[in-house]
Design a protein around this motif. Sequence first.
Motif, mmCIF file in Angstrom:
data_model
loop_
_atom_site.group_PDB
_atom_site.id
_atom_site.type_symbol
_atom_site.label_atom_id
_atom_site.label_comp_id
_atom_site.label_asym_id
_atom_site.label_seq_id
_atom_site.Cartn_x
_atom_site.Cartn_y
_atom_site.Cartn_z
ATOM 1 N N ARG A 14 27.630 5.977 1.236
ATOM 2 C CA ARG A 14 26.219 5.858 0.839
ATOM 3 C C ARG A 14 26.071 5.647 -0.665
ATOM 4 O O ARG A 14 25.255 4.850 -1.119
ATOM 5 C CB ARG A 14 25.453 7.118 1.247
ATOM 6 N N SER A 18 23.492 4.934 13.737
ATOM 7 C CA SER A 18 22.533 5.309 12.707
ATOM 8 C C SER A 18 22.929 4.686 11.362
ATOM 9 O O SER A 18 22.093 4.161 10.628
ATOM 10 C CB SER A 18 22.392 6.828 12.668
ATOM 11 N N GLN A 50 20.857 1.772 9.060
ATOM 12 C CA GLN A 50 20.465 1.886 7.653
ATOM 13 C C GLN A 50 21.020 0.752 6.798
ATOM 14 O O GLN A 50 20.447 0.375 5.793
ATOM 15 C CB GLN A 50 20.979 3.215 7.086
ATOM 16 N N ILE A 51 22.172 0.240 7.197
ATOM 17 C CA ILE A 51 22.859 -0.724 6.335
ATOM 18 C C ILE A 51 22.613 -2.177 6.726
ATOM 19 O O ILE A 51 22.449 -3.039 5.878
ATOM 20 C CB ILE A 51 24.380 -0.453 6.343
ATOM 21 N N HIS A 75 21.042 -5.634 8.421
ATOM 22 C CA HIS A 75 19.732 -6.262 8.562
ATOM 23 C C HIS A 75 19.797 -7.244 9.731
ATOM 24 O O HIS A 75 20.537 -8.230 9.665
ATOM 25 C CB HIS A 75 19.375 -6.977 7.252
#
Length: 436
Positions: A171, A196, A200-201, A203
């Motif tokens: 992160r 998860s 978040q990472i 697209h």
Amino acid sequence: MSFSQLGLSAELLRAVSEQGYERPTPVQKQAIPVVLNGQDLLAGAQTGTGKTAGFTLPLLQLLNETPNAPEARRMVRALVLTPTRELAAQVHESVVTYGRYLPLRAAVVFGGVGINPQIDRLRRGVDILVATPGRLLDLVGQRALDLSRVEILVLDEADRMLDMGFIHDVRRIINLLPRKRQNLLFSATFSDEIRSLSGQILHAPVMIEVAKRNAATELVNQLVYAVEKERKRELLSFLVGSGRWKQVLVFVRTKHGADRLARQLERDGINTGVLHGDKSQGARTQALAGFKNGKVEVLVATDIAARGLDIDQLPHVVNYELPNIPEDYVHRIGRTGRAGATGEAVSLVCLEEIKLLAAIEQVLNKDIPRLVAPGFEPSFSLNTRNPNLPRSALPGRTQQTGDGPSRRGQQAPRGRKSGGGSAAKAKQDGGLGRRR
Ligand code: AMP
């Protein structure tokens, strides 16, 4: 389908053909067009599927197609994060190999070795950086590295990265990258944590999944030698010697056991290396290099040390002791029979390990043929269908006491192409029980 149909440039096709690859593997077929298209990718693929070329080839092509802005000439454009040093070194090697005919610069950084040469290397300018998370952050901390121009991020073996506790480091690294970038995430499993993290990472990622290693194990000839515990070392030396085995990866359960076995094999006149967590980075690199170039005949390793190792077409894997976790067996034998090559996985099993064997066969959903080497006849039989076996020996499986179709006599030991292997000489233990 050929590599040229995937839209790769002539320089990359040349490097690929020099590696002797004729056809793309399934993960390459699926991943290469997606990456070339600039899309994010979430790929379920394990070591041995050809995943490294699956991201390295299109990544090299993309970087080569769009030269860097002059003011960012020395800055990293593609960052590949891996959980282990060995994997980092291997990925770097692939980048260098496939990028041989392109004017791109690659480097690798990981812990356990001096940081200064890495700082010097980075100062000279790097397009593609392969790194383990901890050392990467150290380098950022020392202001040796600016990640603000990264265009492509690859997280390789992301599940292992999480298992090894790298999530916070990952992160922190992501926060150092520009928001707009292409992301590729490779993972053997799709756990909730991986989902998860990818949420978040990544697209709008394209998802691909290729056959699990369980399927790849079909390429591996698996055998079990029933042997008394105290005669395992002698049997191993016999198998290696009489079969003229080269490049044998031997799995043991403990570091101490690894050292002891290596010493004994050396005494038997076999060039042996050791790979485990207590070895220095230098010793590990040396052992691996010796093994790859054939000087070291046998490499004794623990499970952790062997994770992610990629050794081309390893012919022999030996389970000197069975692993406690059946899935580790699948990982171990996945070291052989990779990307189309067949290999042999031999397990030396004593009576104390019968429960472990039963659990492994359950995961594989098949029996592993038993052999007994002449002169090594044990006083027991490895009968995992034995109705007298305690229930706990057969986790989750209904015991079968009836006479299922016997495979006895159907599984004659295979002959060898050369070398007069001991497995071929060994006789099958007709007295060993079978289960379906
Ligand atoms: P990886 O899953 O990236 O660790 O690759 C596993 C092994 O497969 C490596 O030894 C590669 O050299 C080899 N390999 C990768 N792509 C191909 C291909 N298309 N054909 C044959 N071997 C390959």
